[in-house]
Design a protein around this motif. Sequence first.
Motif, short mmCIF file in Angstrom:
data_model
loop_
_atom_site.label_atom_id
_atom_site.label_comp_id
_atom_site.label_asym_id
_atom_site.label_seq_id
_atom_site.Cartn_x
_atom_site.Cartn_y
_atom_site.Cartn_z
N LEU A 116 1.81 -2.56 -6.53
CA LEU A 116 1.95 -1.29 -5.81
C LEU A 116 0.61 -0.58 -5.92
N LEU A 117 -0.09 -0.45 -4.80
CA LEU A 117 -1.46 0.03 -4.80
C LEU A 117 -1.55 1.39 -4.12
N VAL A 118 -2.01 2.37 -4.85
CA VAL A 118 -2.15 3.74 -4.35
C VAL A 118 -3.49 3.87 -3.64
N GLU A 119 -3.45 4.36 -2.40
CA GLU A 119 -4.67 4.55 -1.62
C GLU A 119 -5.18 5.98 -1.74
N ALA A 167 7.02 9.39 -10.66
CA ALA A 167 8.44 9.03 -10.81
C ALA A 167 8.84 8.00 -9.75
N LYS A 168 8.36 8.18 -8.52
CA LYS A 168 8.68 7.23 -7.44
C LYS A 168 8.16 5.85 -7.78
N LEU A 169 6.92 5.80 -8.24
CA LEU A 169 6.33 4.50 -8.56
C LEU A 169 7.01 3.86 -9.77
N ARG A 170 7.30 4.66 -10.79
CA ARG A 170 7.95 4.11 -11.97
C ARG A 170 9.33 3.52 -11.64
N LYS A 171 9.99 4.11 -10.68
CA LYS A 171 11.30 3.61 -10.27
C LYS A 171 11.20 2.19 -9.72
N HIS A 172 10.10 1.89 -9.04
CA HIS A 172 10.00 0.61 -8.34
C HIS A 172 9.08 -0.41 -9.01
N MET A 203 -7.69 9.83 -10.57
CA MET A 203 -6.96 8.69 -10.02
C MET A 203 -6.79 7.60 -11.09
N ALA A 204 -7.83 7.38 -11.89
CA ALA A 204 -7.72 6.41 -12.98
C ALA A 204 -6.62 6.82 -13.96
N ARG A 205 -6.60 8.11 -14.30
CA ARG A 205 -5.57 8.60 -15.22
C ARG A 205 -4.18 8.42 -14.62
N PHE A 206 -4.02 8.74 -13.36
CA PHE A 206 -2.73 8.62 -12.68
C PHE A 206 -2.20 7.20 -12.78
N ILE A 207 -3.07 6.22 -12.52
CA ILE A 207 -2.66 4.82 -12.57
C ILE A 207 -2.37 4.40 -14.01
N ASP A 208 -3.24 4.76 -14.95
CA ASP A 208 -3.06 4.34 -16.33
C ASP A 208 -1.76 4.87 -16.94
N GLU A 209 -1.38 6.08 -16.56
CA GLU A 209 -0.16 6.68 -17.12
C GLU A 209 1.10 5.95 -16.67
N LEU A 210 1.01 5.15 -15.63
CA LEU A 210 2.17 4.38 -15.17
C LEU A 210 2.48 3.22 -16.11
N GLU A 211 1.50 2.82 -16.91
CA GLU A 211 1.69 1.78 -17.93
C GLU A 211 2.28 0.50 -17.37
N SER A 212 1.78 0.07 -16.23
CA SER A 212 2.30 -1.16 -15.62
C SER A 212 1.16 -1.99 -15.04
N LEU A 233 0.84 -1.19 0.00
CA LEU A 233 0.00 0.00 0.00
C LEU A 233 0.88 1.24 0.00
N VAL A 234 0.57 2.17 -0.91
CA VAL A 234 1.37 3.37 -1.07
C VAL A 234 0.48 4.60 -0.90
N VAL A 235 0.92 5.54 -0.06
CA VAL A 235 0.28 6.85 0.03
C VAL A 235 1.06 7.80 -0.87
N ALA A 236 0.39 8.33 -1.88
CA ALA A 236 1.07 9.12 -2.91
C ALA A 236 1.17 10.59 -2.52
N GLY A 237 2.16 10.90 -1.69
CA GLY A 237 2.50 12.28 -1.41
C GLY A 237 1.41 13.10 -0.72
N ARG A 238 1.64 14.41 -0.70
CA ARG A 238 0.69 15.34 -0.08
C ARG A 238 0.82 16.70 -0.77
N VAL A 239 -0.31 17.29 -1.10
CA VAL A 239 -0.32 18.63 -1.69
C VAL A 239 -0.62 19.65 -0.59
N ASP A 240 0.19 20.70 -0.53
CA ASP A 240 -0.07 21.81 0.41
C ASP A 240 0.55 23.07 -0.18
#
Length: 301
Positions: free
Chosen positions: A171-174, A155-160, A187-196, A134-141
């Motif tokens: 690797l599952l983004v919550e 970039a972090k996810l693509r590395k791993h 969120m769907a776009r974010f996952i699809d762009e990883l192409e994995s 389970l991965v928490v994808a960063g924080r916007v502030d």
Amino acid sequence: MQNQECEISGRSIQTSRRTFLKQTSVAMLAGTLSQSKLLSAAETPPGKPEARIKKAVKYQMITEPVSVLDKFKMLKDLGFDGTEIHFRSKVNPKEVRRAIDATGVQVHGFLNSSRDELKDSIDQAKYYGGTSVLVVAGRVDDKNPYDVVYQQQQAKLRKHLPYAEQQGIRLLVENVWNNFLLSPLEMARFIDELESPAAGVYFDVGNVVRFGWPEQWIRILGPRIVKLDIKEYSRKKQVDEGLWKGFQVEITEGDCNWPEIRKALSDIGYTQGWATAEVKGGDRQRLQDISERMDRALDLA
């Protein structure tokens, strides 16, 4: 991204990922891609071939002062199929492995949270026989702009992801309250762009109630959803008592429309994934209550 994947996986794997991206993009629009295209055979535990949603709790929710083995035995007695271990959990991995082997209760995933280094978490999940991190994808502030976080987290996810693919780990983004990925379409776009095929969503049902409807997210995210967190949220408590107080309500007693959620899960073919409670834990009696509430919410009894 493409150069990195070519180095690790070769031209044929790159082609398969392009095919995967096209399939999931179509699914976002039509919702027709079956869950089986993303779920691996490892999602069904040994000895449990039937198609059904499997129940779990986070390991840190088990507060009964007993040994690791007895905790696993208790989970089995209460109808739970598994648990998940957080990277901060103070456990002896060898004891956990022995408990898994003795009881058949699985550690189905490892909770990495927002740490940048994912390799260790992938290795931990693999060691326990789990299928995900389970991965928490960063924080916007105000100091971390939305577009920058978007690029950094991909970039972090693509590395791993190549290593995760090699190990058979997803690797599952919550979806969490981090001011990021605020709609299911994004969120769907974010996952699809990883192409994995190793990238997916860990969908938290209760986390979206504050600003959305879980059943809508489920249908839009579709087969990208690989696992579920189960909790509640009360909009009335949010208004009357404060934002975070909305979570202080028992499963089936908040604003989650469980019949609609079950229907949405059925519509996307989610029939044999994991559903893990993420609520206040406790002793055996408390965990029994959680188990029974999950049965009612998901119609598992």
